[in-house]
Write an enzyme that holds these catalytic residues in place. Structure first.
Site, short mmCIF file in Angstrom:
data_model
loop_
_atom_site.label_atom_id
_atom_site.label_comp_id
_atom_site.label_asym_id
_atom_site.label_seq_id
_atom_site.Cartn_x
_atom_site.Cartn_y
_atom_site.Cartn_z
N ARG A 77 -47.84 91.22 24.91
CA ARG A 77 -47.86 89.77 24.81
C ARG A 77 -48.85 89.20 25.80
NH1 ARG A 77 -42.80 86.25 26.57
NH2 ARG A 77 -43.54 86.90 28.62
N MET A 88 0.13 86.56 27.14
CA MET A 88 1.43 86.34 27.73
C MET A 88 2.20 87.62 28.03
SD MET A 88 4.66 84.37 26.29
CE MET A 88 5.46 85.93 25.97
N CYS A 135 -37.27 90.44 20.29
CA CYS A 135 -37.54 90.91 21.65
C CYS A 135 -36.85 90.06 22.69
CB CYS A 135 -39.03 90.99 21.91
SG CYS A 135 -39.83 89.38 21.83
N GLY A 158 -38.65 85.74 19.60
CA GLY A 158 -38.40 85.57 21.03
C GLY A 158 -37.18 84.68 21.16
N THR A 159 -36.01 85.31 21.08
CA THR A 159 -34.80 84.50 20.93
C THR A 159 -34.34 83.80 22.21
OG1 THR A 159 -33.61 86.57 21.08
CG2 THR A 159 -33.88 85.62 18.88
N ASN A 160 -34.92 84.17 23.37
CA ASN A 160 -34.55 83.40 24.57
C ASN A 160 -35.08 81.98 24.45
OD1 ASN A 160 -33.68 85.84 25.47
ND2 ASN A 160 -35.24 86.10 27.04
N ASP A 161 -36.39 81.87 24.23
CA ASP A 161 -36.97 80.54 24.09
C ASP A 161 -36.47 79.86 22.83
OD1 ASP A 161 -38.67 79.49 26.14
OD2 ASP A 161 -39.90 81.28 25.88
N TYR A 195 -37.06 96.37 13.73
CA TYR A 195 -36.64 96.93 15.01
C TYR A 195 -36.02 95.86 15.90
CZ TYR A 195 -40.79 94.77 17.08
OH TYR A 195 -41.72 93.85 17.50
N SER A 232 -42.32 88.66 16.05
CA SER A 232 -41.28 89.16 16.92
C SER A 232 -40.49 87.95 17.38
CB SER A 232 -41.90 89.89 18.11
OG SER A 232 -40.88 90.24 19.01
N GLY A 258 -5.27 89.42 28.73
CA GLY A 258 -5.11 88.09 29.34
C GLY A 258 -3.92 87.31 28.81
N ARG A 274 7.60 89.42 22.27
CA ARG A 274 6.37 90.09 22.68
C ARG A 274 5.17 89.53 21.94
NH1 ARG A 274 7.69 96.25 21.34
NH2 ARG A 274 6.22 96.61 23.03
N HIS A 294 -34.64 84.29 35.42
CA HIS A 294 -35.59 85.31 35.85
C HIS A 294 -34.87 86.51 36.45
CE1 HIS A 294 -38.37 87.22 38.74
NE2 HIS A 294 -39.24 87.04 37.76
N GLU A 334 -40.76 81.68 18.49
CA GLU A 334 -39.84 81.18 19.51
C GLU A 334 -39.83 79.66 19.57
OE1 GLU A 334 -41.18 82.68 23.31
OE2 GLU A 334 -43.25 82.68 22.64
N ARG A 374 -0.77 102.33 20.26
CA ARG A 374 -2.08 101.72 19.94
C ARG A 374 -3.16 102.71 20.32
NH1 ARG A 374 -1.63 97.38 24.74
NH2 ARG A 374 -1.28 98.90 26.37
N LYS A 416 0.24 95.02 17.73
CA LYS A 416 1.55 95.56 18.11
C LYS A 416 2.51 95.52 16.92
CE LYS A 416 2.71 94.54 22.34
NZ LYS A 416 2.96 93.42 23.28
N ARG A 452 -44.65 92.10 28.97
CA ARG A 452 -45.04 90.78 29.48
C ARG A 452 -46.15 90.98 30.48
NH1 ARG A 452 -39.67 91.65 30.41
NH2 ARG A 452 -38.14 90.53 29.17
P1 ADP Z 1 2.41 94.57 26.74
O1 ADP Z 1 1.66 94.08 25.56
O2 ADP Z 1 2.05 93.87 28.01
O3 ADP Z 1 2.43 96.06 26.83
P2 ADP Z 1 5.02 94.71 25.60
O4 ADP Z 1 5.39 93.71 24.57
O5 ADP Z 1 4.63 96.05 25.10
O6 ADP Z 1 3.92 94.08 26.52
O7 ADP Z 1 6.26 94.84 26.57
C1 ADP Z 1 6.18 95.50 27.79
C2 ADP Z 1 7.34 96.41 27.99
O8 ADP Z 1 8.56 95.74 27.79
C3 ADP Z 1 7.40 97.56 27.02
O9 ADP Z 1 6.59 98.62 27.39
C4 ADP Z 1 8.86 97.95 27.11
O10 ADP Z 1 9.05 98.77 28.23
C5 ADP Z 1 9.53 96.64 27.32
N1 ADP Z 1 10.08 96.18 26.04
C6 ADP Z 1 9.52 95.39 25.12
N2 ADP Z 1 10.33 95.20 24.06
C7 ADP Z 1 11.45 95.91 24.33
C8 ADP Z 1 12.67 96.16 23.62
N3 ADP Z 1 12.88 95.64 22.42
N4 ADP Z 1 13.57 96.94 24.19
C9 ADP Z 1 13.33 97.49 25.41
N5 ADP Z 1 12.24 97.31 26.12
C10 ADP Z 1 11.30 96.53 25.60
MG MG Z 2 3.12 97.26 25.70
MG MG Z 3 -40.94 82.99 25.38
#
Ligand code: ADP
Ligand code: MG
Ligand code: MG
Length: 862
Positions: A603, A89, A818, A753-756, A838, A751, A87, A78, A441, A732, A322, A8, A547
């Site tokens: 095998r 913040m 394999c 056998g990376t599981n074993d 391979y 070959s 996942g 952000r 299995h 293996e 992005r 970002k 096998r």
């Molecule tokens: P995410 O990674 O979850 O997309 P962002 O950091 O892009 O999170 O923020 C989510 C939303 O918050 C953005 O799409 C925008 O709408 C709003 N936002 C973030 N920064 C600003 C800012 N400086 N001014 C206005 N809106 C913002």
């Molecule tokens: Mg965003």
């Molecule tokens: Mg084996």
């Protein structure tokens, strides 16, 4: 500078450089995050000082001041890692407001409603994101107020209502946290920055990294940016858009926006957003400017862009861009289109597709709309991809019977599966097991069949007597519907319709390009002619692992093999093996035919013999009768086969050492089949590779090889056909890798056998490790499942060592892999680097491995 600034931050800087309207701000680097962790989760004085310096810089550029009562500066905080990570913040907006600043802000903007709306949003986000007070408490307060006022929409609340809400929110904060809501903007800022750093290690983020091969050492950057306001009234708004349609790939601006809204309102679903086309009608200048910017960004990044924007009083601001996430179908179309538009070349197109995404094109998927409404009841290991929906059955026999006689779609639910279940597994739409990991299995066999499988769902309480199980607080009886998503590991307690896989013309084009650039060959692990044919359709260039024991479980064969196991004389065994020989030969003939002259690695018998013996009373009685023994005799023999640690027991080449007649029989079956097929297709250059499993010592290999060579040469001599064959081994056992130079004197090929090998190098069982590996991920001891993705520093090192030792002694030794890792893109890249000939993987992963091999070759040349 994505590594340092995160995706970002780097793109915000890039857009600023391109002269686009981006609100002022600065980025705290990923290195600062790493340092924060090194310092024991503390922000150092230095860092704090430089943050405040940049705040001052922002103040002088914007003419606003942090915490000021005349012209206050508000910021967003952000997160932004190198790779986009859902996942992580959530963003905090409007930071810098407090009870007095909000008054000034209301005066300055002449819009108290807007000021208090911003304030209550800030308290809400800060409480939720930084202090982890659940969102729901605040939403309840909003709903209560709306009900009291008799209004439906947030936008109908007045300035006074919002002011009241802000008060209520602060009270809620104090109730939950035990102290006052922080009013000092600087403290607010530091709290928010720390929260972003912390979120790098929340369980969701760790899980996401593991699924996507993102190392924990990267850290996240933090962006602090001046706010612009989409919630200032009817000439303001906020939205998201893609330069092309992310589900189909169609080349057309695609997006949504909301007027008088802020941040995530668009995706939150509180109000229904409008299509981006509508912006053209209400604010034509903004729209035109946005179209121009989006074209420029797509050309600049040479990929489909996912953009976020805000309009403040008719002025457009870009807040993010992005490379957009897309479905597999869209990914293929966009890659091909960009090549046709001259924007990228074929190599770039090959590198643009995430190989793992191809799974979705090769397996059935859920109907998207139906899936949206469904709620998973549990989650376990995503062992084999695809979507499945059917009625629960608890035994392999029931699966076969329901599917063939009643024409029902079934999901087989088992504690774990065993080779006896193969047929029932074939007839099931999906397989769910309580125990077992990625190389159990069930997982291995299901991947080979292309059947969806979720394994290791320990939360299931099975009651086999009453044919039911409980999961997620519900009880499922035989015949109840469930659905499995083998790509995500999600389990649904209801029927969700599926749609069949469809292979597009674009996939063909892309695979054609991949074939041009890759160096590694891609073979398949296939045990039956049916699997082999499927793999050839997907472009497999041979079989890397057949096998043979999987051929032993069908009706008459299992009886013959049981006779063999329960004989106490060589004669008895030879007699039983003679029954098996023609059946094996027939299978091999079909395999050779299916492969059309491509190499086939067969095998020899590998599993411990107890896997084959009867468990049911009638079967034991029948066996006793055929063999002229008592039931007691047979039961004693079965008991004598018991081992404390069968995976390290009497199996693999150890079977051939104790019972050479087994290896001799298998050799005759292989060679006779090859001779017969060769007579039919004299022009085929039949590559027969006989692979001896579980070798740990040169002498052991030489001994088994001599049995093979004796049996094979006799047949070839008598046939007058010039048939070549090779004898090699699976590497293996760590000792085989360590003495690879010695073994290479005799072995034509290795070959891996990376599981074993993984199991032996780590010293834990692949069938049981699932139980404790989770604790290893949560405590960041391991970042990924070593059975799914090759452990390059450990197991990889020993593989590389064996490759070098083998090549020193026998420069033209053929080298392959394999294990299940053969279809994992990061492992494929490693195999390319160490110069294997391979990789071999399950049929449905062949296209994935090919694409990964091409990417590895292209990236290495760069
Ligand atoms: P995410 O990674 O979850 O997309 P962002 O950091 O892009 O999170 O923020 C989510 C939303 O918050 C953005 O799409 C925008 O709408 C709003 N936002 C973030 N920064 C600003 C800012 N400086 N001014 C206005 N809106 C913002
Ligand atoms: Mg965003
Ligand atoms: Mg084996």
């Amino acid at each position: 500078m994505r590594n340092l600034l995160g995706g970002k931050g780097a793109n915000l800087a890039e857009m600023t450089n391109l002269g686009m309207p981006v609100p002022q701000g600065f980025t705290i680097s990923t290195e600062a995050c790493t340092k924060y962790y090194e310092d024991g989760e503390k922000i150092s004085e230095d860092l704090e000082k430089s943050i405040m310096e940049y705040i001052e810089k922002m103040e002088s550029v914007t003419g606003k001041k942090f915490g000021d009562l005349e012209n206050p500066l508000l910021v967003s905080v952000r997160s932004g890692a190198r790779a986009s990570m859902p996942g992580m913040m959530d963003t905090i907006l409007n930071l810098g407001l407090n009870d007095s600043v909000v008054v000034a802000f209301a005066e300055k903007t002449g819009n108290p409603r807007f000021a208090y709306d911003s304030y209550r949003r800030f308290i809400q986000m800060y409480s939720d994101v930084v202090m982890e007070v659940g969102k729901k408490y605040f939403e309840e307060l909003i709903d209560q107020l709306k009900e009291k006022k008799g209004v439906k929409l947030d936008t109908e609340l007045t300035a006074d209502d919002l002011k009241l809400l802000a008060e209520q929110f602060k009270a809620e904060y104090k109730k939950k946290i035990g102290s006052d809501f922080p009013s000092d903007p600087k403290m607010q800022l530091m709290g928010a920055i720390k929260a972003v750093f912390r979120s790098w290690n929340n369980p969701r983020a760790i899980y996401y990294r593991r699924m996507n091969d993102i190392p924990g050492s990267w850290g996240t950057a933090v962006n602090v940016q001046a706010m612009v306001f989409g919630n200032m009234g009817e000439t303001s708004g906020t939205g998201v858009a893609f330069t092309r349609n992310p589900s189909t790939g169609e080349r057309k601006l695609y997006g949504e926006f909301l007027m008088n809204a802020q941040g995530e309102d668009v995706v939150a679903g509180v109000r229904t957003p409008k299509s981006i086309d509508h912006l053209k009608e209400i604010m034509p200048e903004c729209y035109a400017q946005f179209v121009e910017i989006s074209n420029k960004l797509e050309k600049h990044y040479r990929d489909m862009q996912d953009m976020e924007f805000t309009i403040e009083n008719k002025k457009l601001y870009m807040l993010q861009t992005r490379n957009g996430k897309r479905t597999a179908a869209a990914a293929l179309k966009i890659a091909c289109d960009l090549v046709d538009e001259g924007m990228i070349n074929e190599k770039e197109a090959v590198c643009m597709i995430d190989p793992k995404q191809l799974d979705a094109l090769l397996h059935p998927q859920f109907d998207v709309i139906a899936l949206k409404k469904a709620k998973p009841i549990a989650m376990a290991l995503a062992a084999s991809p695809g979507a499945a929906c059917g009625k629960v059955v608890f035994t392999a026999e029931d699966a076969t019977e329901w599917a063939t006689k009643r024409n029902e779609k079934v999901i087989l639910v088992r504690l774990e599966t065993s080779p006896e279940d193969i047929e029932g597994m074939h007839y099931s739409e999906g397989i769910l097991t309580v125990r077992g990991g990625m190389t159990s299995h069930a997982a291995v066999v299901a991947r080979g069949m292309g059947t969806c499988c979720i394994s290791g769902c320990g939360e299931i309480k099975m009651d086999l007597e009453y044919k039911c199980f409980t999961l997620g607080g519900r009880t499922f009886k035989e015949g109840d519907f469930i659905s499995l998503d083998g790509s995500s590991g999600k389990i649904y307690g209801e029927a969700i319709p599926t749609v069949e896989a469809s292979i597009s013309a674009e996939l063909g084009r892309l695979m054609g390009w991949a074939d041009q650039y890759r160096v590694l060959k891609v073979r398949t692990n296939a045990d039956t002619p049916k699997d082999a044919k499927q793999a050839v359709l997907f472009g497999a260039e041979g079989i890397g692992l057949c096998r043979t024991e999987h051929m032993f479980f069908d009706g008459e064969r299992i009886k013959a093999i049981r006779e063999m196991i329960c004989s106490d004389t060589v004669e008895g065994r030879t007699k039983a093996l003679a029954k098996l020989e023609p059946m094996q030969q027939g299978d091999f003939e079909e395999l050779y035919e299916a492969l059309g002259g491509n190499p086939v690695t067969i095998r020899f018998l590998d599993p411990p013999l107890h896997e084959f013996v009867p468990t049911v009373k009638e079967d034991i009685e029948e066996l006793a009768k055929t063999m002229g023994k008592t039931v007691n005799d047979i039961e004693n023999i079965i008991a004598s086969l018991h081992e404390f640690n069968p995976m390290m027991g009497h199996r693999g080449c150890r079977l051939a050492v104790t019972y050479p007649e087994i290896a001799a029989m298998q050799t005759r079956a292989v060679i006779k089949a090859a001779l017969k097929v060769k007579t039919k297709h004299p022009d085929w250059n039949l590559f027969t590779e006989i692979m001896i499993p579980l070798i740990g010592d040169l002498k052991e290999f030489s001994y088994v090889k001599s049995i093979v060579v004796k049996a094979a040469d006799e047949l070839i001599k008598n046939s007058n056909i010039n048939l070549e064959y090779k004898v090699g081994t699976m590497i293996e056992i760590p000792r085989a890798a360590l003495t690879a130079d010695e073994i290479a004197e005799e072995a034509d090929f290795f070959s891996f056998g990376t599981n074993d090998l993984t199991q032996m190098v780590f010293g834990f069982s692949r069938d049981d490790a699932g139980k404790f590996l989770d604790a290893y991920y949560t405590n960041k001891i391991y970042e990924s499942d070593p059975f799914a993705r090759l452990d390059i520093p450990g197991v990889g090192k020993i593989v590389k060592f064996a490759v070098e030792a083998g090549r020193r002694v026998r420069p033209n030794i053929k080298l392959g892999i394999c294990g299940e890792h053969g279809g994992d893109p990061s492992t494929v890249a490693f195999c390319h680097e160490i110069g294997l000939d391979y990789v071999s993987c399950s049929p449905f992963r062949v296209p994935i491995a090919k694409l990964a091999a091409a990417q590895a070759a292209i990236r290495q040349k760069k």
